[in-house]
Design a protein around this motif. Sequence first.
Motif, short mmCIF file in Angstrom:
data_model
loop_
_atom_site.label_atom_id
_atom_site.label_comp_id
_atom_site.label_asym_id
_atom_site.label_seq_id
_atom_site.Cartn_x
_atom_site.Cartn_y
_atom_site.Cartn_z
N ASP A 67 2.51 -12.78 0.98
CA ASP A 67 2.60 -14.15 0.50
C ASP A 67 2.96 -14.12 -0.98
O ASP A 67 3.43 -13.11 -1.49
CB ASP A 67 1.28 -14.90 0.74
N GLY A 68 2.72 -15.19 -1.68
CA GLY A 68 3.08 -15.26 -3.10
C GLY A 68 1.96 -14.90 -4.03
O GLY A 68 2.04 -15.20 -5.22
N SER A 69 0.91 -14.23 -3.55
CA SER A 69 -0.26 -13.97 -4.39
C SER A 69 -0.27 -12.58 -4.99
O SER A 69 -1.22 -12.21 -5.68
CB SER A 69 -1.54 -14.17 -3.58
N CYS A 70 0.75 -11.78 -4.76
CA CYS A 70 0.74 -10.40 -5.23
C CYS A 70 1.07 -10.35 -6.71
O CYS A 70 2.15 -10.78 -7.13
CB CYS A 70 1.76 -9.58 -4.43
N VAL A 71 0.14 -9.82 -7.52
CA VAL A 71 0.39 -9.69 -8.96
C VAL A 71 0.19 -8.25 -9.43
O VAL A 71 0.13 -7.99 -10.62
CB VAL A 71 -0.54 -10.64 -9.76
N THR A 72 0.07 -7.31 -8.48
CA THR A 72 -0.12 -5.91 -8.82
C THR A 72 0.92 -5.07 -8.10
O THR A 72 1.54 -5.51 -7.13
CB THR A 72 -1.52 -5.44 -8.41
N SER A 73 1.09 -3.85 -8.54
CA SER A 73 1.98 -2.91 -7.87
C SER A 73 1.25 -1.57 -7.74
O SER A 73 0.90 -0.95 -8.76
CB SER A 73 3.28 -2.72 -8.66
N PRO A 74 0.98 -1.09 -6.52
CA PRO A 74 1.31 -1.77 -5.26
C PRO A 74 0.50 -3.04 -5.09
O PRO A 74 -0.50 -3.25 -5.77
CB PRO A 74 0.93 -0.73 -4.20
N CYS A 75 0.96 -3.89 -4.20
CA CYS A 75 0.31 -5.18 -3.97
C CYS A 75 -1.11 -4.97 -3.47
O CYS A 75 -1.41 -3.99 -2.79
CB CYS A 75 1.12 -5.97 -2.95
N TRP A 76 -1.99 -5.93 -3.79
CA TRP A 76 -3.38 -5.80 -3.37
C TRP A 76 -3.53 -5.71 -1.87
O TRP A 76 -4.47 -5.10 -1.35
CB TRP A 76 -4.21 -6.97 -3.91
N TYR A 77 -2.62 -6.32 -1.11
CA TYR A 77 -2.76 -6.28 0.35
C TYR A 77 -1.91 -5.18 0.98
O TYR A 77 -1.81 -5.10 2.21
CB TYR A 77 -2.44 -7.63 0.98
N ASP A 78 -1.31 -4.32 0.17
CA ASP A 78 -0.50 -3.24 0.71
C ASP A 78 -1.36 -2.26 1.51
O ASP A 78 -2.44 -1.86 1.08
CB ASP A 78 0.20 -2.49 -0.43
N VAL A 79 -0.88 -1.90 2.68
CA VAL A 79 -1.52 -0.87 3.50
C VAL A 79 -0.52 0.27 3.63
O VAL A 79 0.52 0.10 4.29
CB VAL A 79 -1.91 -1.40 4.90
N PRO A 80 -0.77 1.40 3.00
CA PRO A 80 0.18 2.51 3.07
C PRO A 80 0.53 2.85 4.52
O PRO A 80 -0.35 2.96 5.38
CB PRO A 80 -0.57 3.66 2.40
N GLY A 81 1.83 2.96 4.79
CA GLY A 81 2.29 3.28 6.13
C GLY A 81 2.57 2.08 6.99
O GLY A 81 3.12 2.22 8.09
N SER A 82 2.21 0.87 6.52
CA SER A 82 2.48 -0.32 7.34
C SER A 82 3.96 -0.66 7.26
O SER A 82 4.61 -0.48 6.24
CB SER A 82 1.64 -1.50 6.86
N ASP A 83 4.48 -1.18 8.37
CA ASP A 83 5.90 -1.48 8.43
C ASP A 83 6.19 -2.78 9.18
O ASP A 83 7.28 -2.99 9.70
CB ASP A 83 6.66 -0.32 9.10
N GLY A 84 5.22 -3.67 9.23
CA GLY A 84 5.42 -4.94 9.91
C GLY A 84 5.22 -4.87 11.41
O GLY A 84 5.61 -5.82 12.12
N THR A 85 4.59 -3.81 11.89
CA THR A 85 4.34 -3.69 13.33
C THR A 85 2.84 -3.53 13.63
O THR A 85 2.47 -3.41 14.79
CB THR A 85 5.09 -2.49 13.92
#
Length: 455
Positions: A379-397
Motif C-alpha cells: 500500500d502507500g504506507s511504506c516509509v522504510t527500505s526494505p518496507c516494513w511489510y516486506d517478507v523476504p522471498g515473497s513474490d505475490g503468490t
Amino acid sequence: MLSIKLITLLAPLTVLGAYTPQSRSSDLVVRDNGQTCTVQSGGSNSTDDSPSFRDAAKQCANGGTLVFKQGVDYYFNTPVNATLNNVNIQLNGNIHLPQNITYVQGIVNGSTGGNVWWINLTGDHLNFTGSTNLSTGWIYGHGQQWWDANPKNGSGIASRPHLWRFNVTNSYLKNIKIRKPIAWVTTLNGNNIDVQNVFVDAATTPNGGFPFNTDGFDVAAKNVKISDFAIYNGDDAVTINNGGENVTVTNGLIAGPGCHGTSIGSLGQAQGVYQTVRNIWFDNIKVHGCVYGSRIKTYLGGQGIVQNVTFSNYDVSNTTFPIYLTQNYFNQGSSQTQNGAGVQDGGNYGGRVDNSSVIIENITYKNWKGDINTYHPGDGSCVTSPCWYDVPGSDGTQAIVIGCSNSTTCKDFRFQNIQVIPQSYAQTQINCTNLDSASNPNLGLVCTNGTLITK
C-alpha cells in the motif's frame, strides 16, 4: 444501510477447541426517567459547542436522553468527557472536530501522557444511536489535511488525537457514520458491549496523503459483539488488544487504501508486562485491496498468551498477504520498539532481548477464498527500505505467511478449506516457520516454504 440484527453477546468459553461463540440474550434497555436534554449549537465553527454537550450530559447524566437536533452541525472545539448511566444519546445532527491542526496539537501536547480521546464516554447502560438518514448523523474528523501534511517518509504527523473512547458496561452503539477521522477511531473498554451498523470512511483523496493509524476499532473489552460494518482505512480495521476477551466480529467489509485487516495485537511491546487475548471469533469478512486479511502480531521478547481465536468465512480480493502471523513484529513508526523484519530474514532485533515469546495457541483458519495481490502488492504506507511489510522471498503468490519464534510458541493451529490463489494463476505458496507437527497435530497443511500443500 446495513441491516440491524438482534443483540447477542458471548458467554465465557470454558473448554479449548475451535472458538465458536455461545450467544445469550441481553436486554440493554436504559431506565428512562423521562428527562430529555437537547444539545444546543452555536451555528458555526467559531463557537465551541462542547460546553453545551457537557451541560446537557450533566443534566441528563442518570436516566435521561441526550439529543443532537436533526440536521444541525455541532462543533466540538474542545474535548468532552462525560459519565452517563442509563442514558440514551441520539445523534441526529453532525459533530465536527476542529480543522486547525496546530490548535489541536497544542491540546494533545498539553495533556497528560500525550493521548487525547476527543470524545470520552464512561458509564453503565449507555446507548448511542446515530441517524439512519445518510444526510445527517455524521461525525466529521476533517482528517484529510492531517494526512496531506505528513512529511515525506513520515508515518503520521505528531500529536494526533484519537476520535472517541467508550469505557462502558451493558451498552450499545448503532448506526454510526464517521468520515475522515484524523487517526485512531473507536476504542472500546469495559464489558458487555454491542456495536451494530458502522461505516468508517478514512479513504484518502486521489494523490492525497496516506491515512496512517486510522484503526477502525481497538478493542480491549470483554463480551463484545461488533456486527454489520464497512471500514475503509489505512490500518487495522478491527484489532483486539490486551484484555480483549469473548469478542465476536461478524459481517464486515474492509478495504483500502491500505487496510491491515482484522488483527490480534500487537502484544508484548513492554517486555516485562504479561498480556492476554482470549476467545475471539471473526466471521464472514470481506477484504478488498488490503495488505492483510487477518494478522496476529507479537513482539520478540514479549510475554503473554493469545488463546482460542477463529478466522472463518473470509472472502479476500487483491490482498497482499491474506493470512499473516509474526512473533517478531516490526513497528516502523517508533525507533524505540524497532526490532527488524523478523524471523523470516534471520532476525535484526534492534537490541530487544530474545528471552520469551507471547504464546499463541488454539488458532483456526477455515473457509477462505479469493485472490492474492500479485502485481501491485502493499500500500502507500511504506516509509522504510526494505518496507516494513516486506517478507523476504515473497513474490505475490503467498496465501499464508507464518513466522513463529520457535517450535513451542505456536500450538494447536488448524487450517481448513483455504482456497486463495494468486492473480497470476500460479501455484499458491506458503511461507511458514516453526509450526511444528508435535505442537500442531491437526494442522491441515505442510509447514514449509514453498507450494501450499494441504492434508
